[in-house]
Design a protein around this motif. Structure first.
Motif, PDB file in Angstrom:
ATOM      1  N   GLU A  12       0.831  -1.207   0.000  1.00 42.41           N
ATOM      2  CA  GLU A  12       0.000   0.000   0.000  1.00 42.41           C
ATOM      3  C   GLU A  12       0.863   1.254   0.000  1.00 42.41           C
ATOM      4  OE1 GLU A  12      -2.495  -0.585   3.425  1.00 42.41           O
ATOM      5  OE2 GLU A  12      -4.058  -1.570   2.238  1.00 42.41           O
ATOM      6  N   ARG A  13       1.957   1.243   0.759  1.00 43.74           N
ATOM      7  CA  ARG A  13       2.861   2.401   0.778  1.00 43.74           C
ATOM      8  C   ARG A  13       3.492   2.618  -0.600  1.00 43.74           C
ATOM      9  NH1 ARG A  13       3.915   0.831   6.123  1.00 43.74           N
ATOM     10  NH2 ARG A  13       5.571  -0.585   5.520  1.00 43.74           N
ATOM     11  N   ARG A  14       3.920   1.548  -1.237  1.00 45.54           N
ATOM     12  CA  ARG A  14       4.556   1.667  -2.553  1.00 45.54           C
ATOM     13  C   ARG A  14       3.573   2.183  -3.594  1.00 45.54           C
ATOM     14  NH1 ARG A  14       8.201  -3.788  -3.170  1.00 45.54           N
ATOM     15  NH2 ARG A  14       9.641  -3.328  -1.450  1.00 45.54           N
ATOM     16  N   VAL A  15       2.372   1.641  -3.610  1.00 44.30           N
ATOM     17  CA  VAL A  15       1.365   2.079  -4.581  1.00 44.30           C
ATOM     18  C   VAL A  15       0.989   3.530  -4.310  1.00 44.30           C
ATOM     19  CG1 VAL A  15      -1.021   1.751  -5.333  1.00 44.30           C
ATOM     20  CG2 VAL A  15       0.476  -0.227  -5.049  1.00 44.30           C
TER      21      VAL A  15
ATOM     22  N   ALA B  93       2.854   5.822  -2.931  1.00 46.70           N
ATOM     23  CA  ALA B  93       3.978   6.679  -3.303  1.00 46.70           C
ATOM     24  C   ALA B  93       4.032   6.862  -4.818  1.00 46.70           C
ATOM     25  CB  ALA B  93       5.282   6.087  -2.795  1.00 46.70           C
ATOM     26  N   GLU B  94       3.710   5.827  -5.563  1.00 46.45           N
ATOM     27  CA  GLU B  94       3.717   5.924  -7.020  1.00 46.45           C
ATOM     28  C   GLU B  94       2.608   6.842  -7.521  1.00 46.45           C
ATOM     29  OE1 GLU B  94       3.545   2.012  -8.635  1.00 46.45           O
ATOM     30  OE2 GLU B  94       5.525   1.459  -7.897  1.00 46.45           O
ATOM     31  N   GLN B  95       1.499   6.881  -6.811  1.00 43.92           N
ATOM     32  CA  GLN B  95       0.366   7.719  -7.226  1.00 43.92           C
ATOM     33  C   GLN B  95       0.435   9.103  -6.620  1.00 43.92           C
ATOM     34  OE1 GLN B  95      -3.051   5.426  -6.084  1.00 43.92           O
ATOM     35  NE2 GLN B  95      -2.857   4.030  -7.805  1.00 43.92           N
ATOM     36  N   GLY B  96       1.439   9.385  -5.816  1.00 44.18           N
ATOM     37  CA  GLY B  96       1.588  10.702  -5.205  1.00 44.18           C
ATOM     38  C   GLY B  96       0.690  10.917  -4.011  1.00 44.18           C
TER      39      GLY B  96
END
Length: 75
Positions: free
Chosen positions: A25-28, A30-33
């Motif tokens: 969830e953190r990675r997704v 971060a990718e979506q801002g």
């Protein structure tokens, strides 16, 4: 293996799964801002809502949701 050993193994695997989902969830995010999700646990700024009724004087100039204004009738 005993039942206790099985339960301990399941608990460890569940904790690993929770950790993996949080990381994903953190990675997704971060990718979506998106801002990072709050850490798990209780919020420090919890507000206690009293059981006492609200002061009706504060609500004299508002409409009843879905019913319209108090001094007018629905069509």
């Amino acid at each position: 293996m005993s039942v206790q050993d099985d339960l301990a193994a399941v608990k460890r695997r569940l904790q690993d799964l929770e950790h993996t989902v949080d990381e994903l969830e953190r990675r997704v995010g971060a990718e979506q801002g998106a801002p990072p999700p709050p850490p798990p646990g209780r919020a420090d700024s919890m507000v206690t809502i009293p059981d006492a009724p609200y002061d009706a004087g504060k609500w004299t100039d508002v409409d009843d949701e879905g019913l319209g204004a108090r001094d007018r009738h629905a069509p």
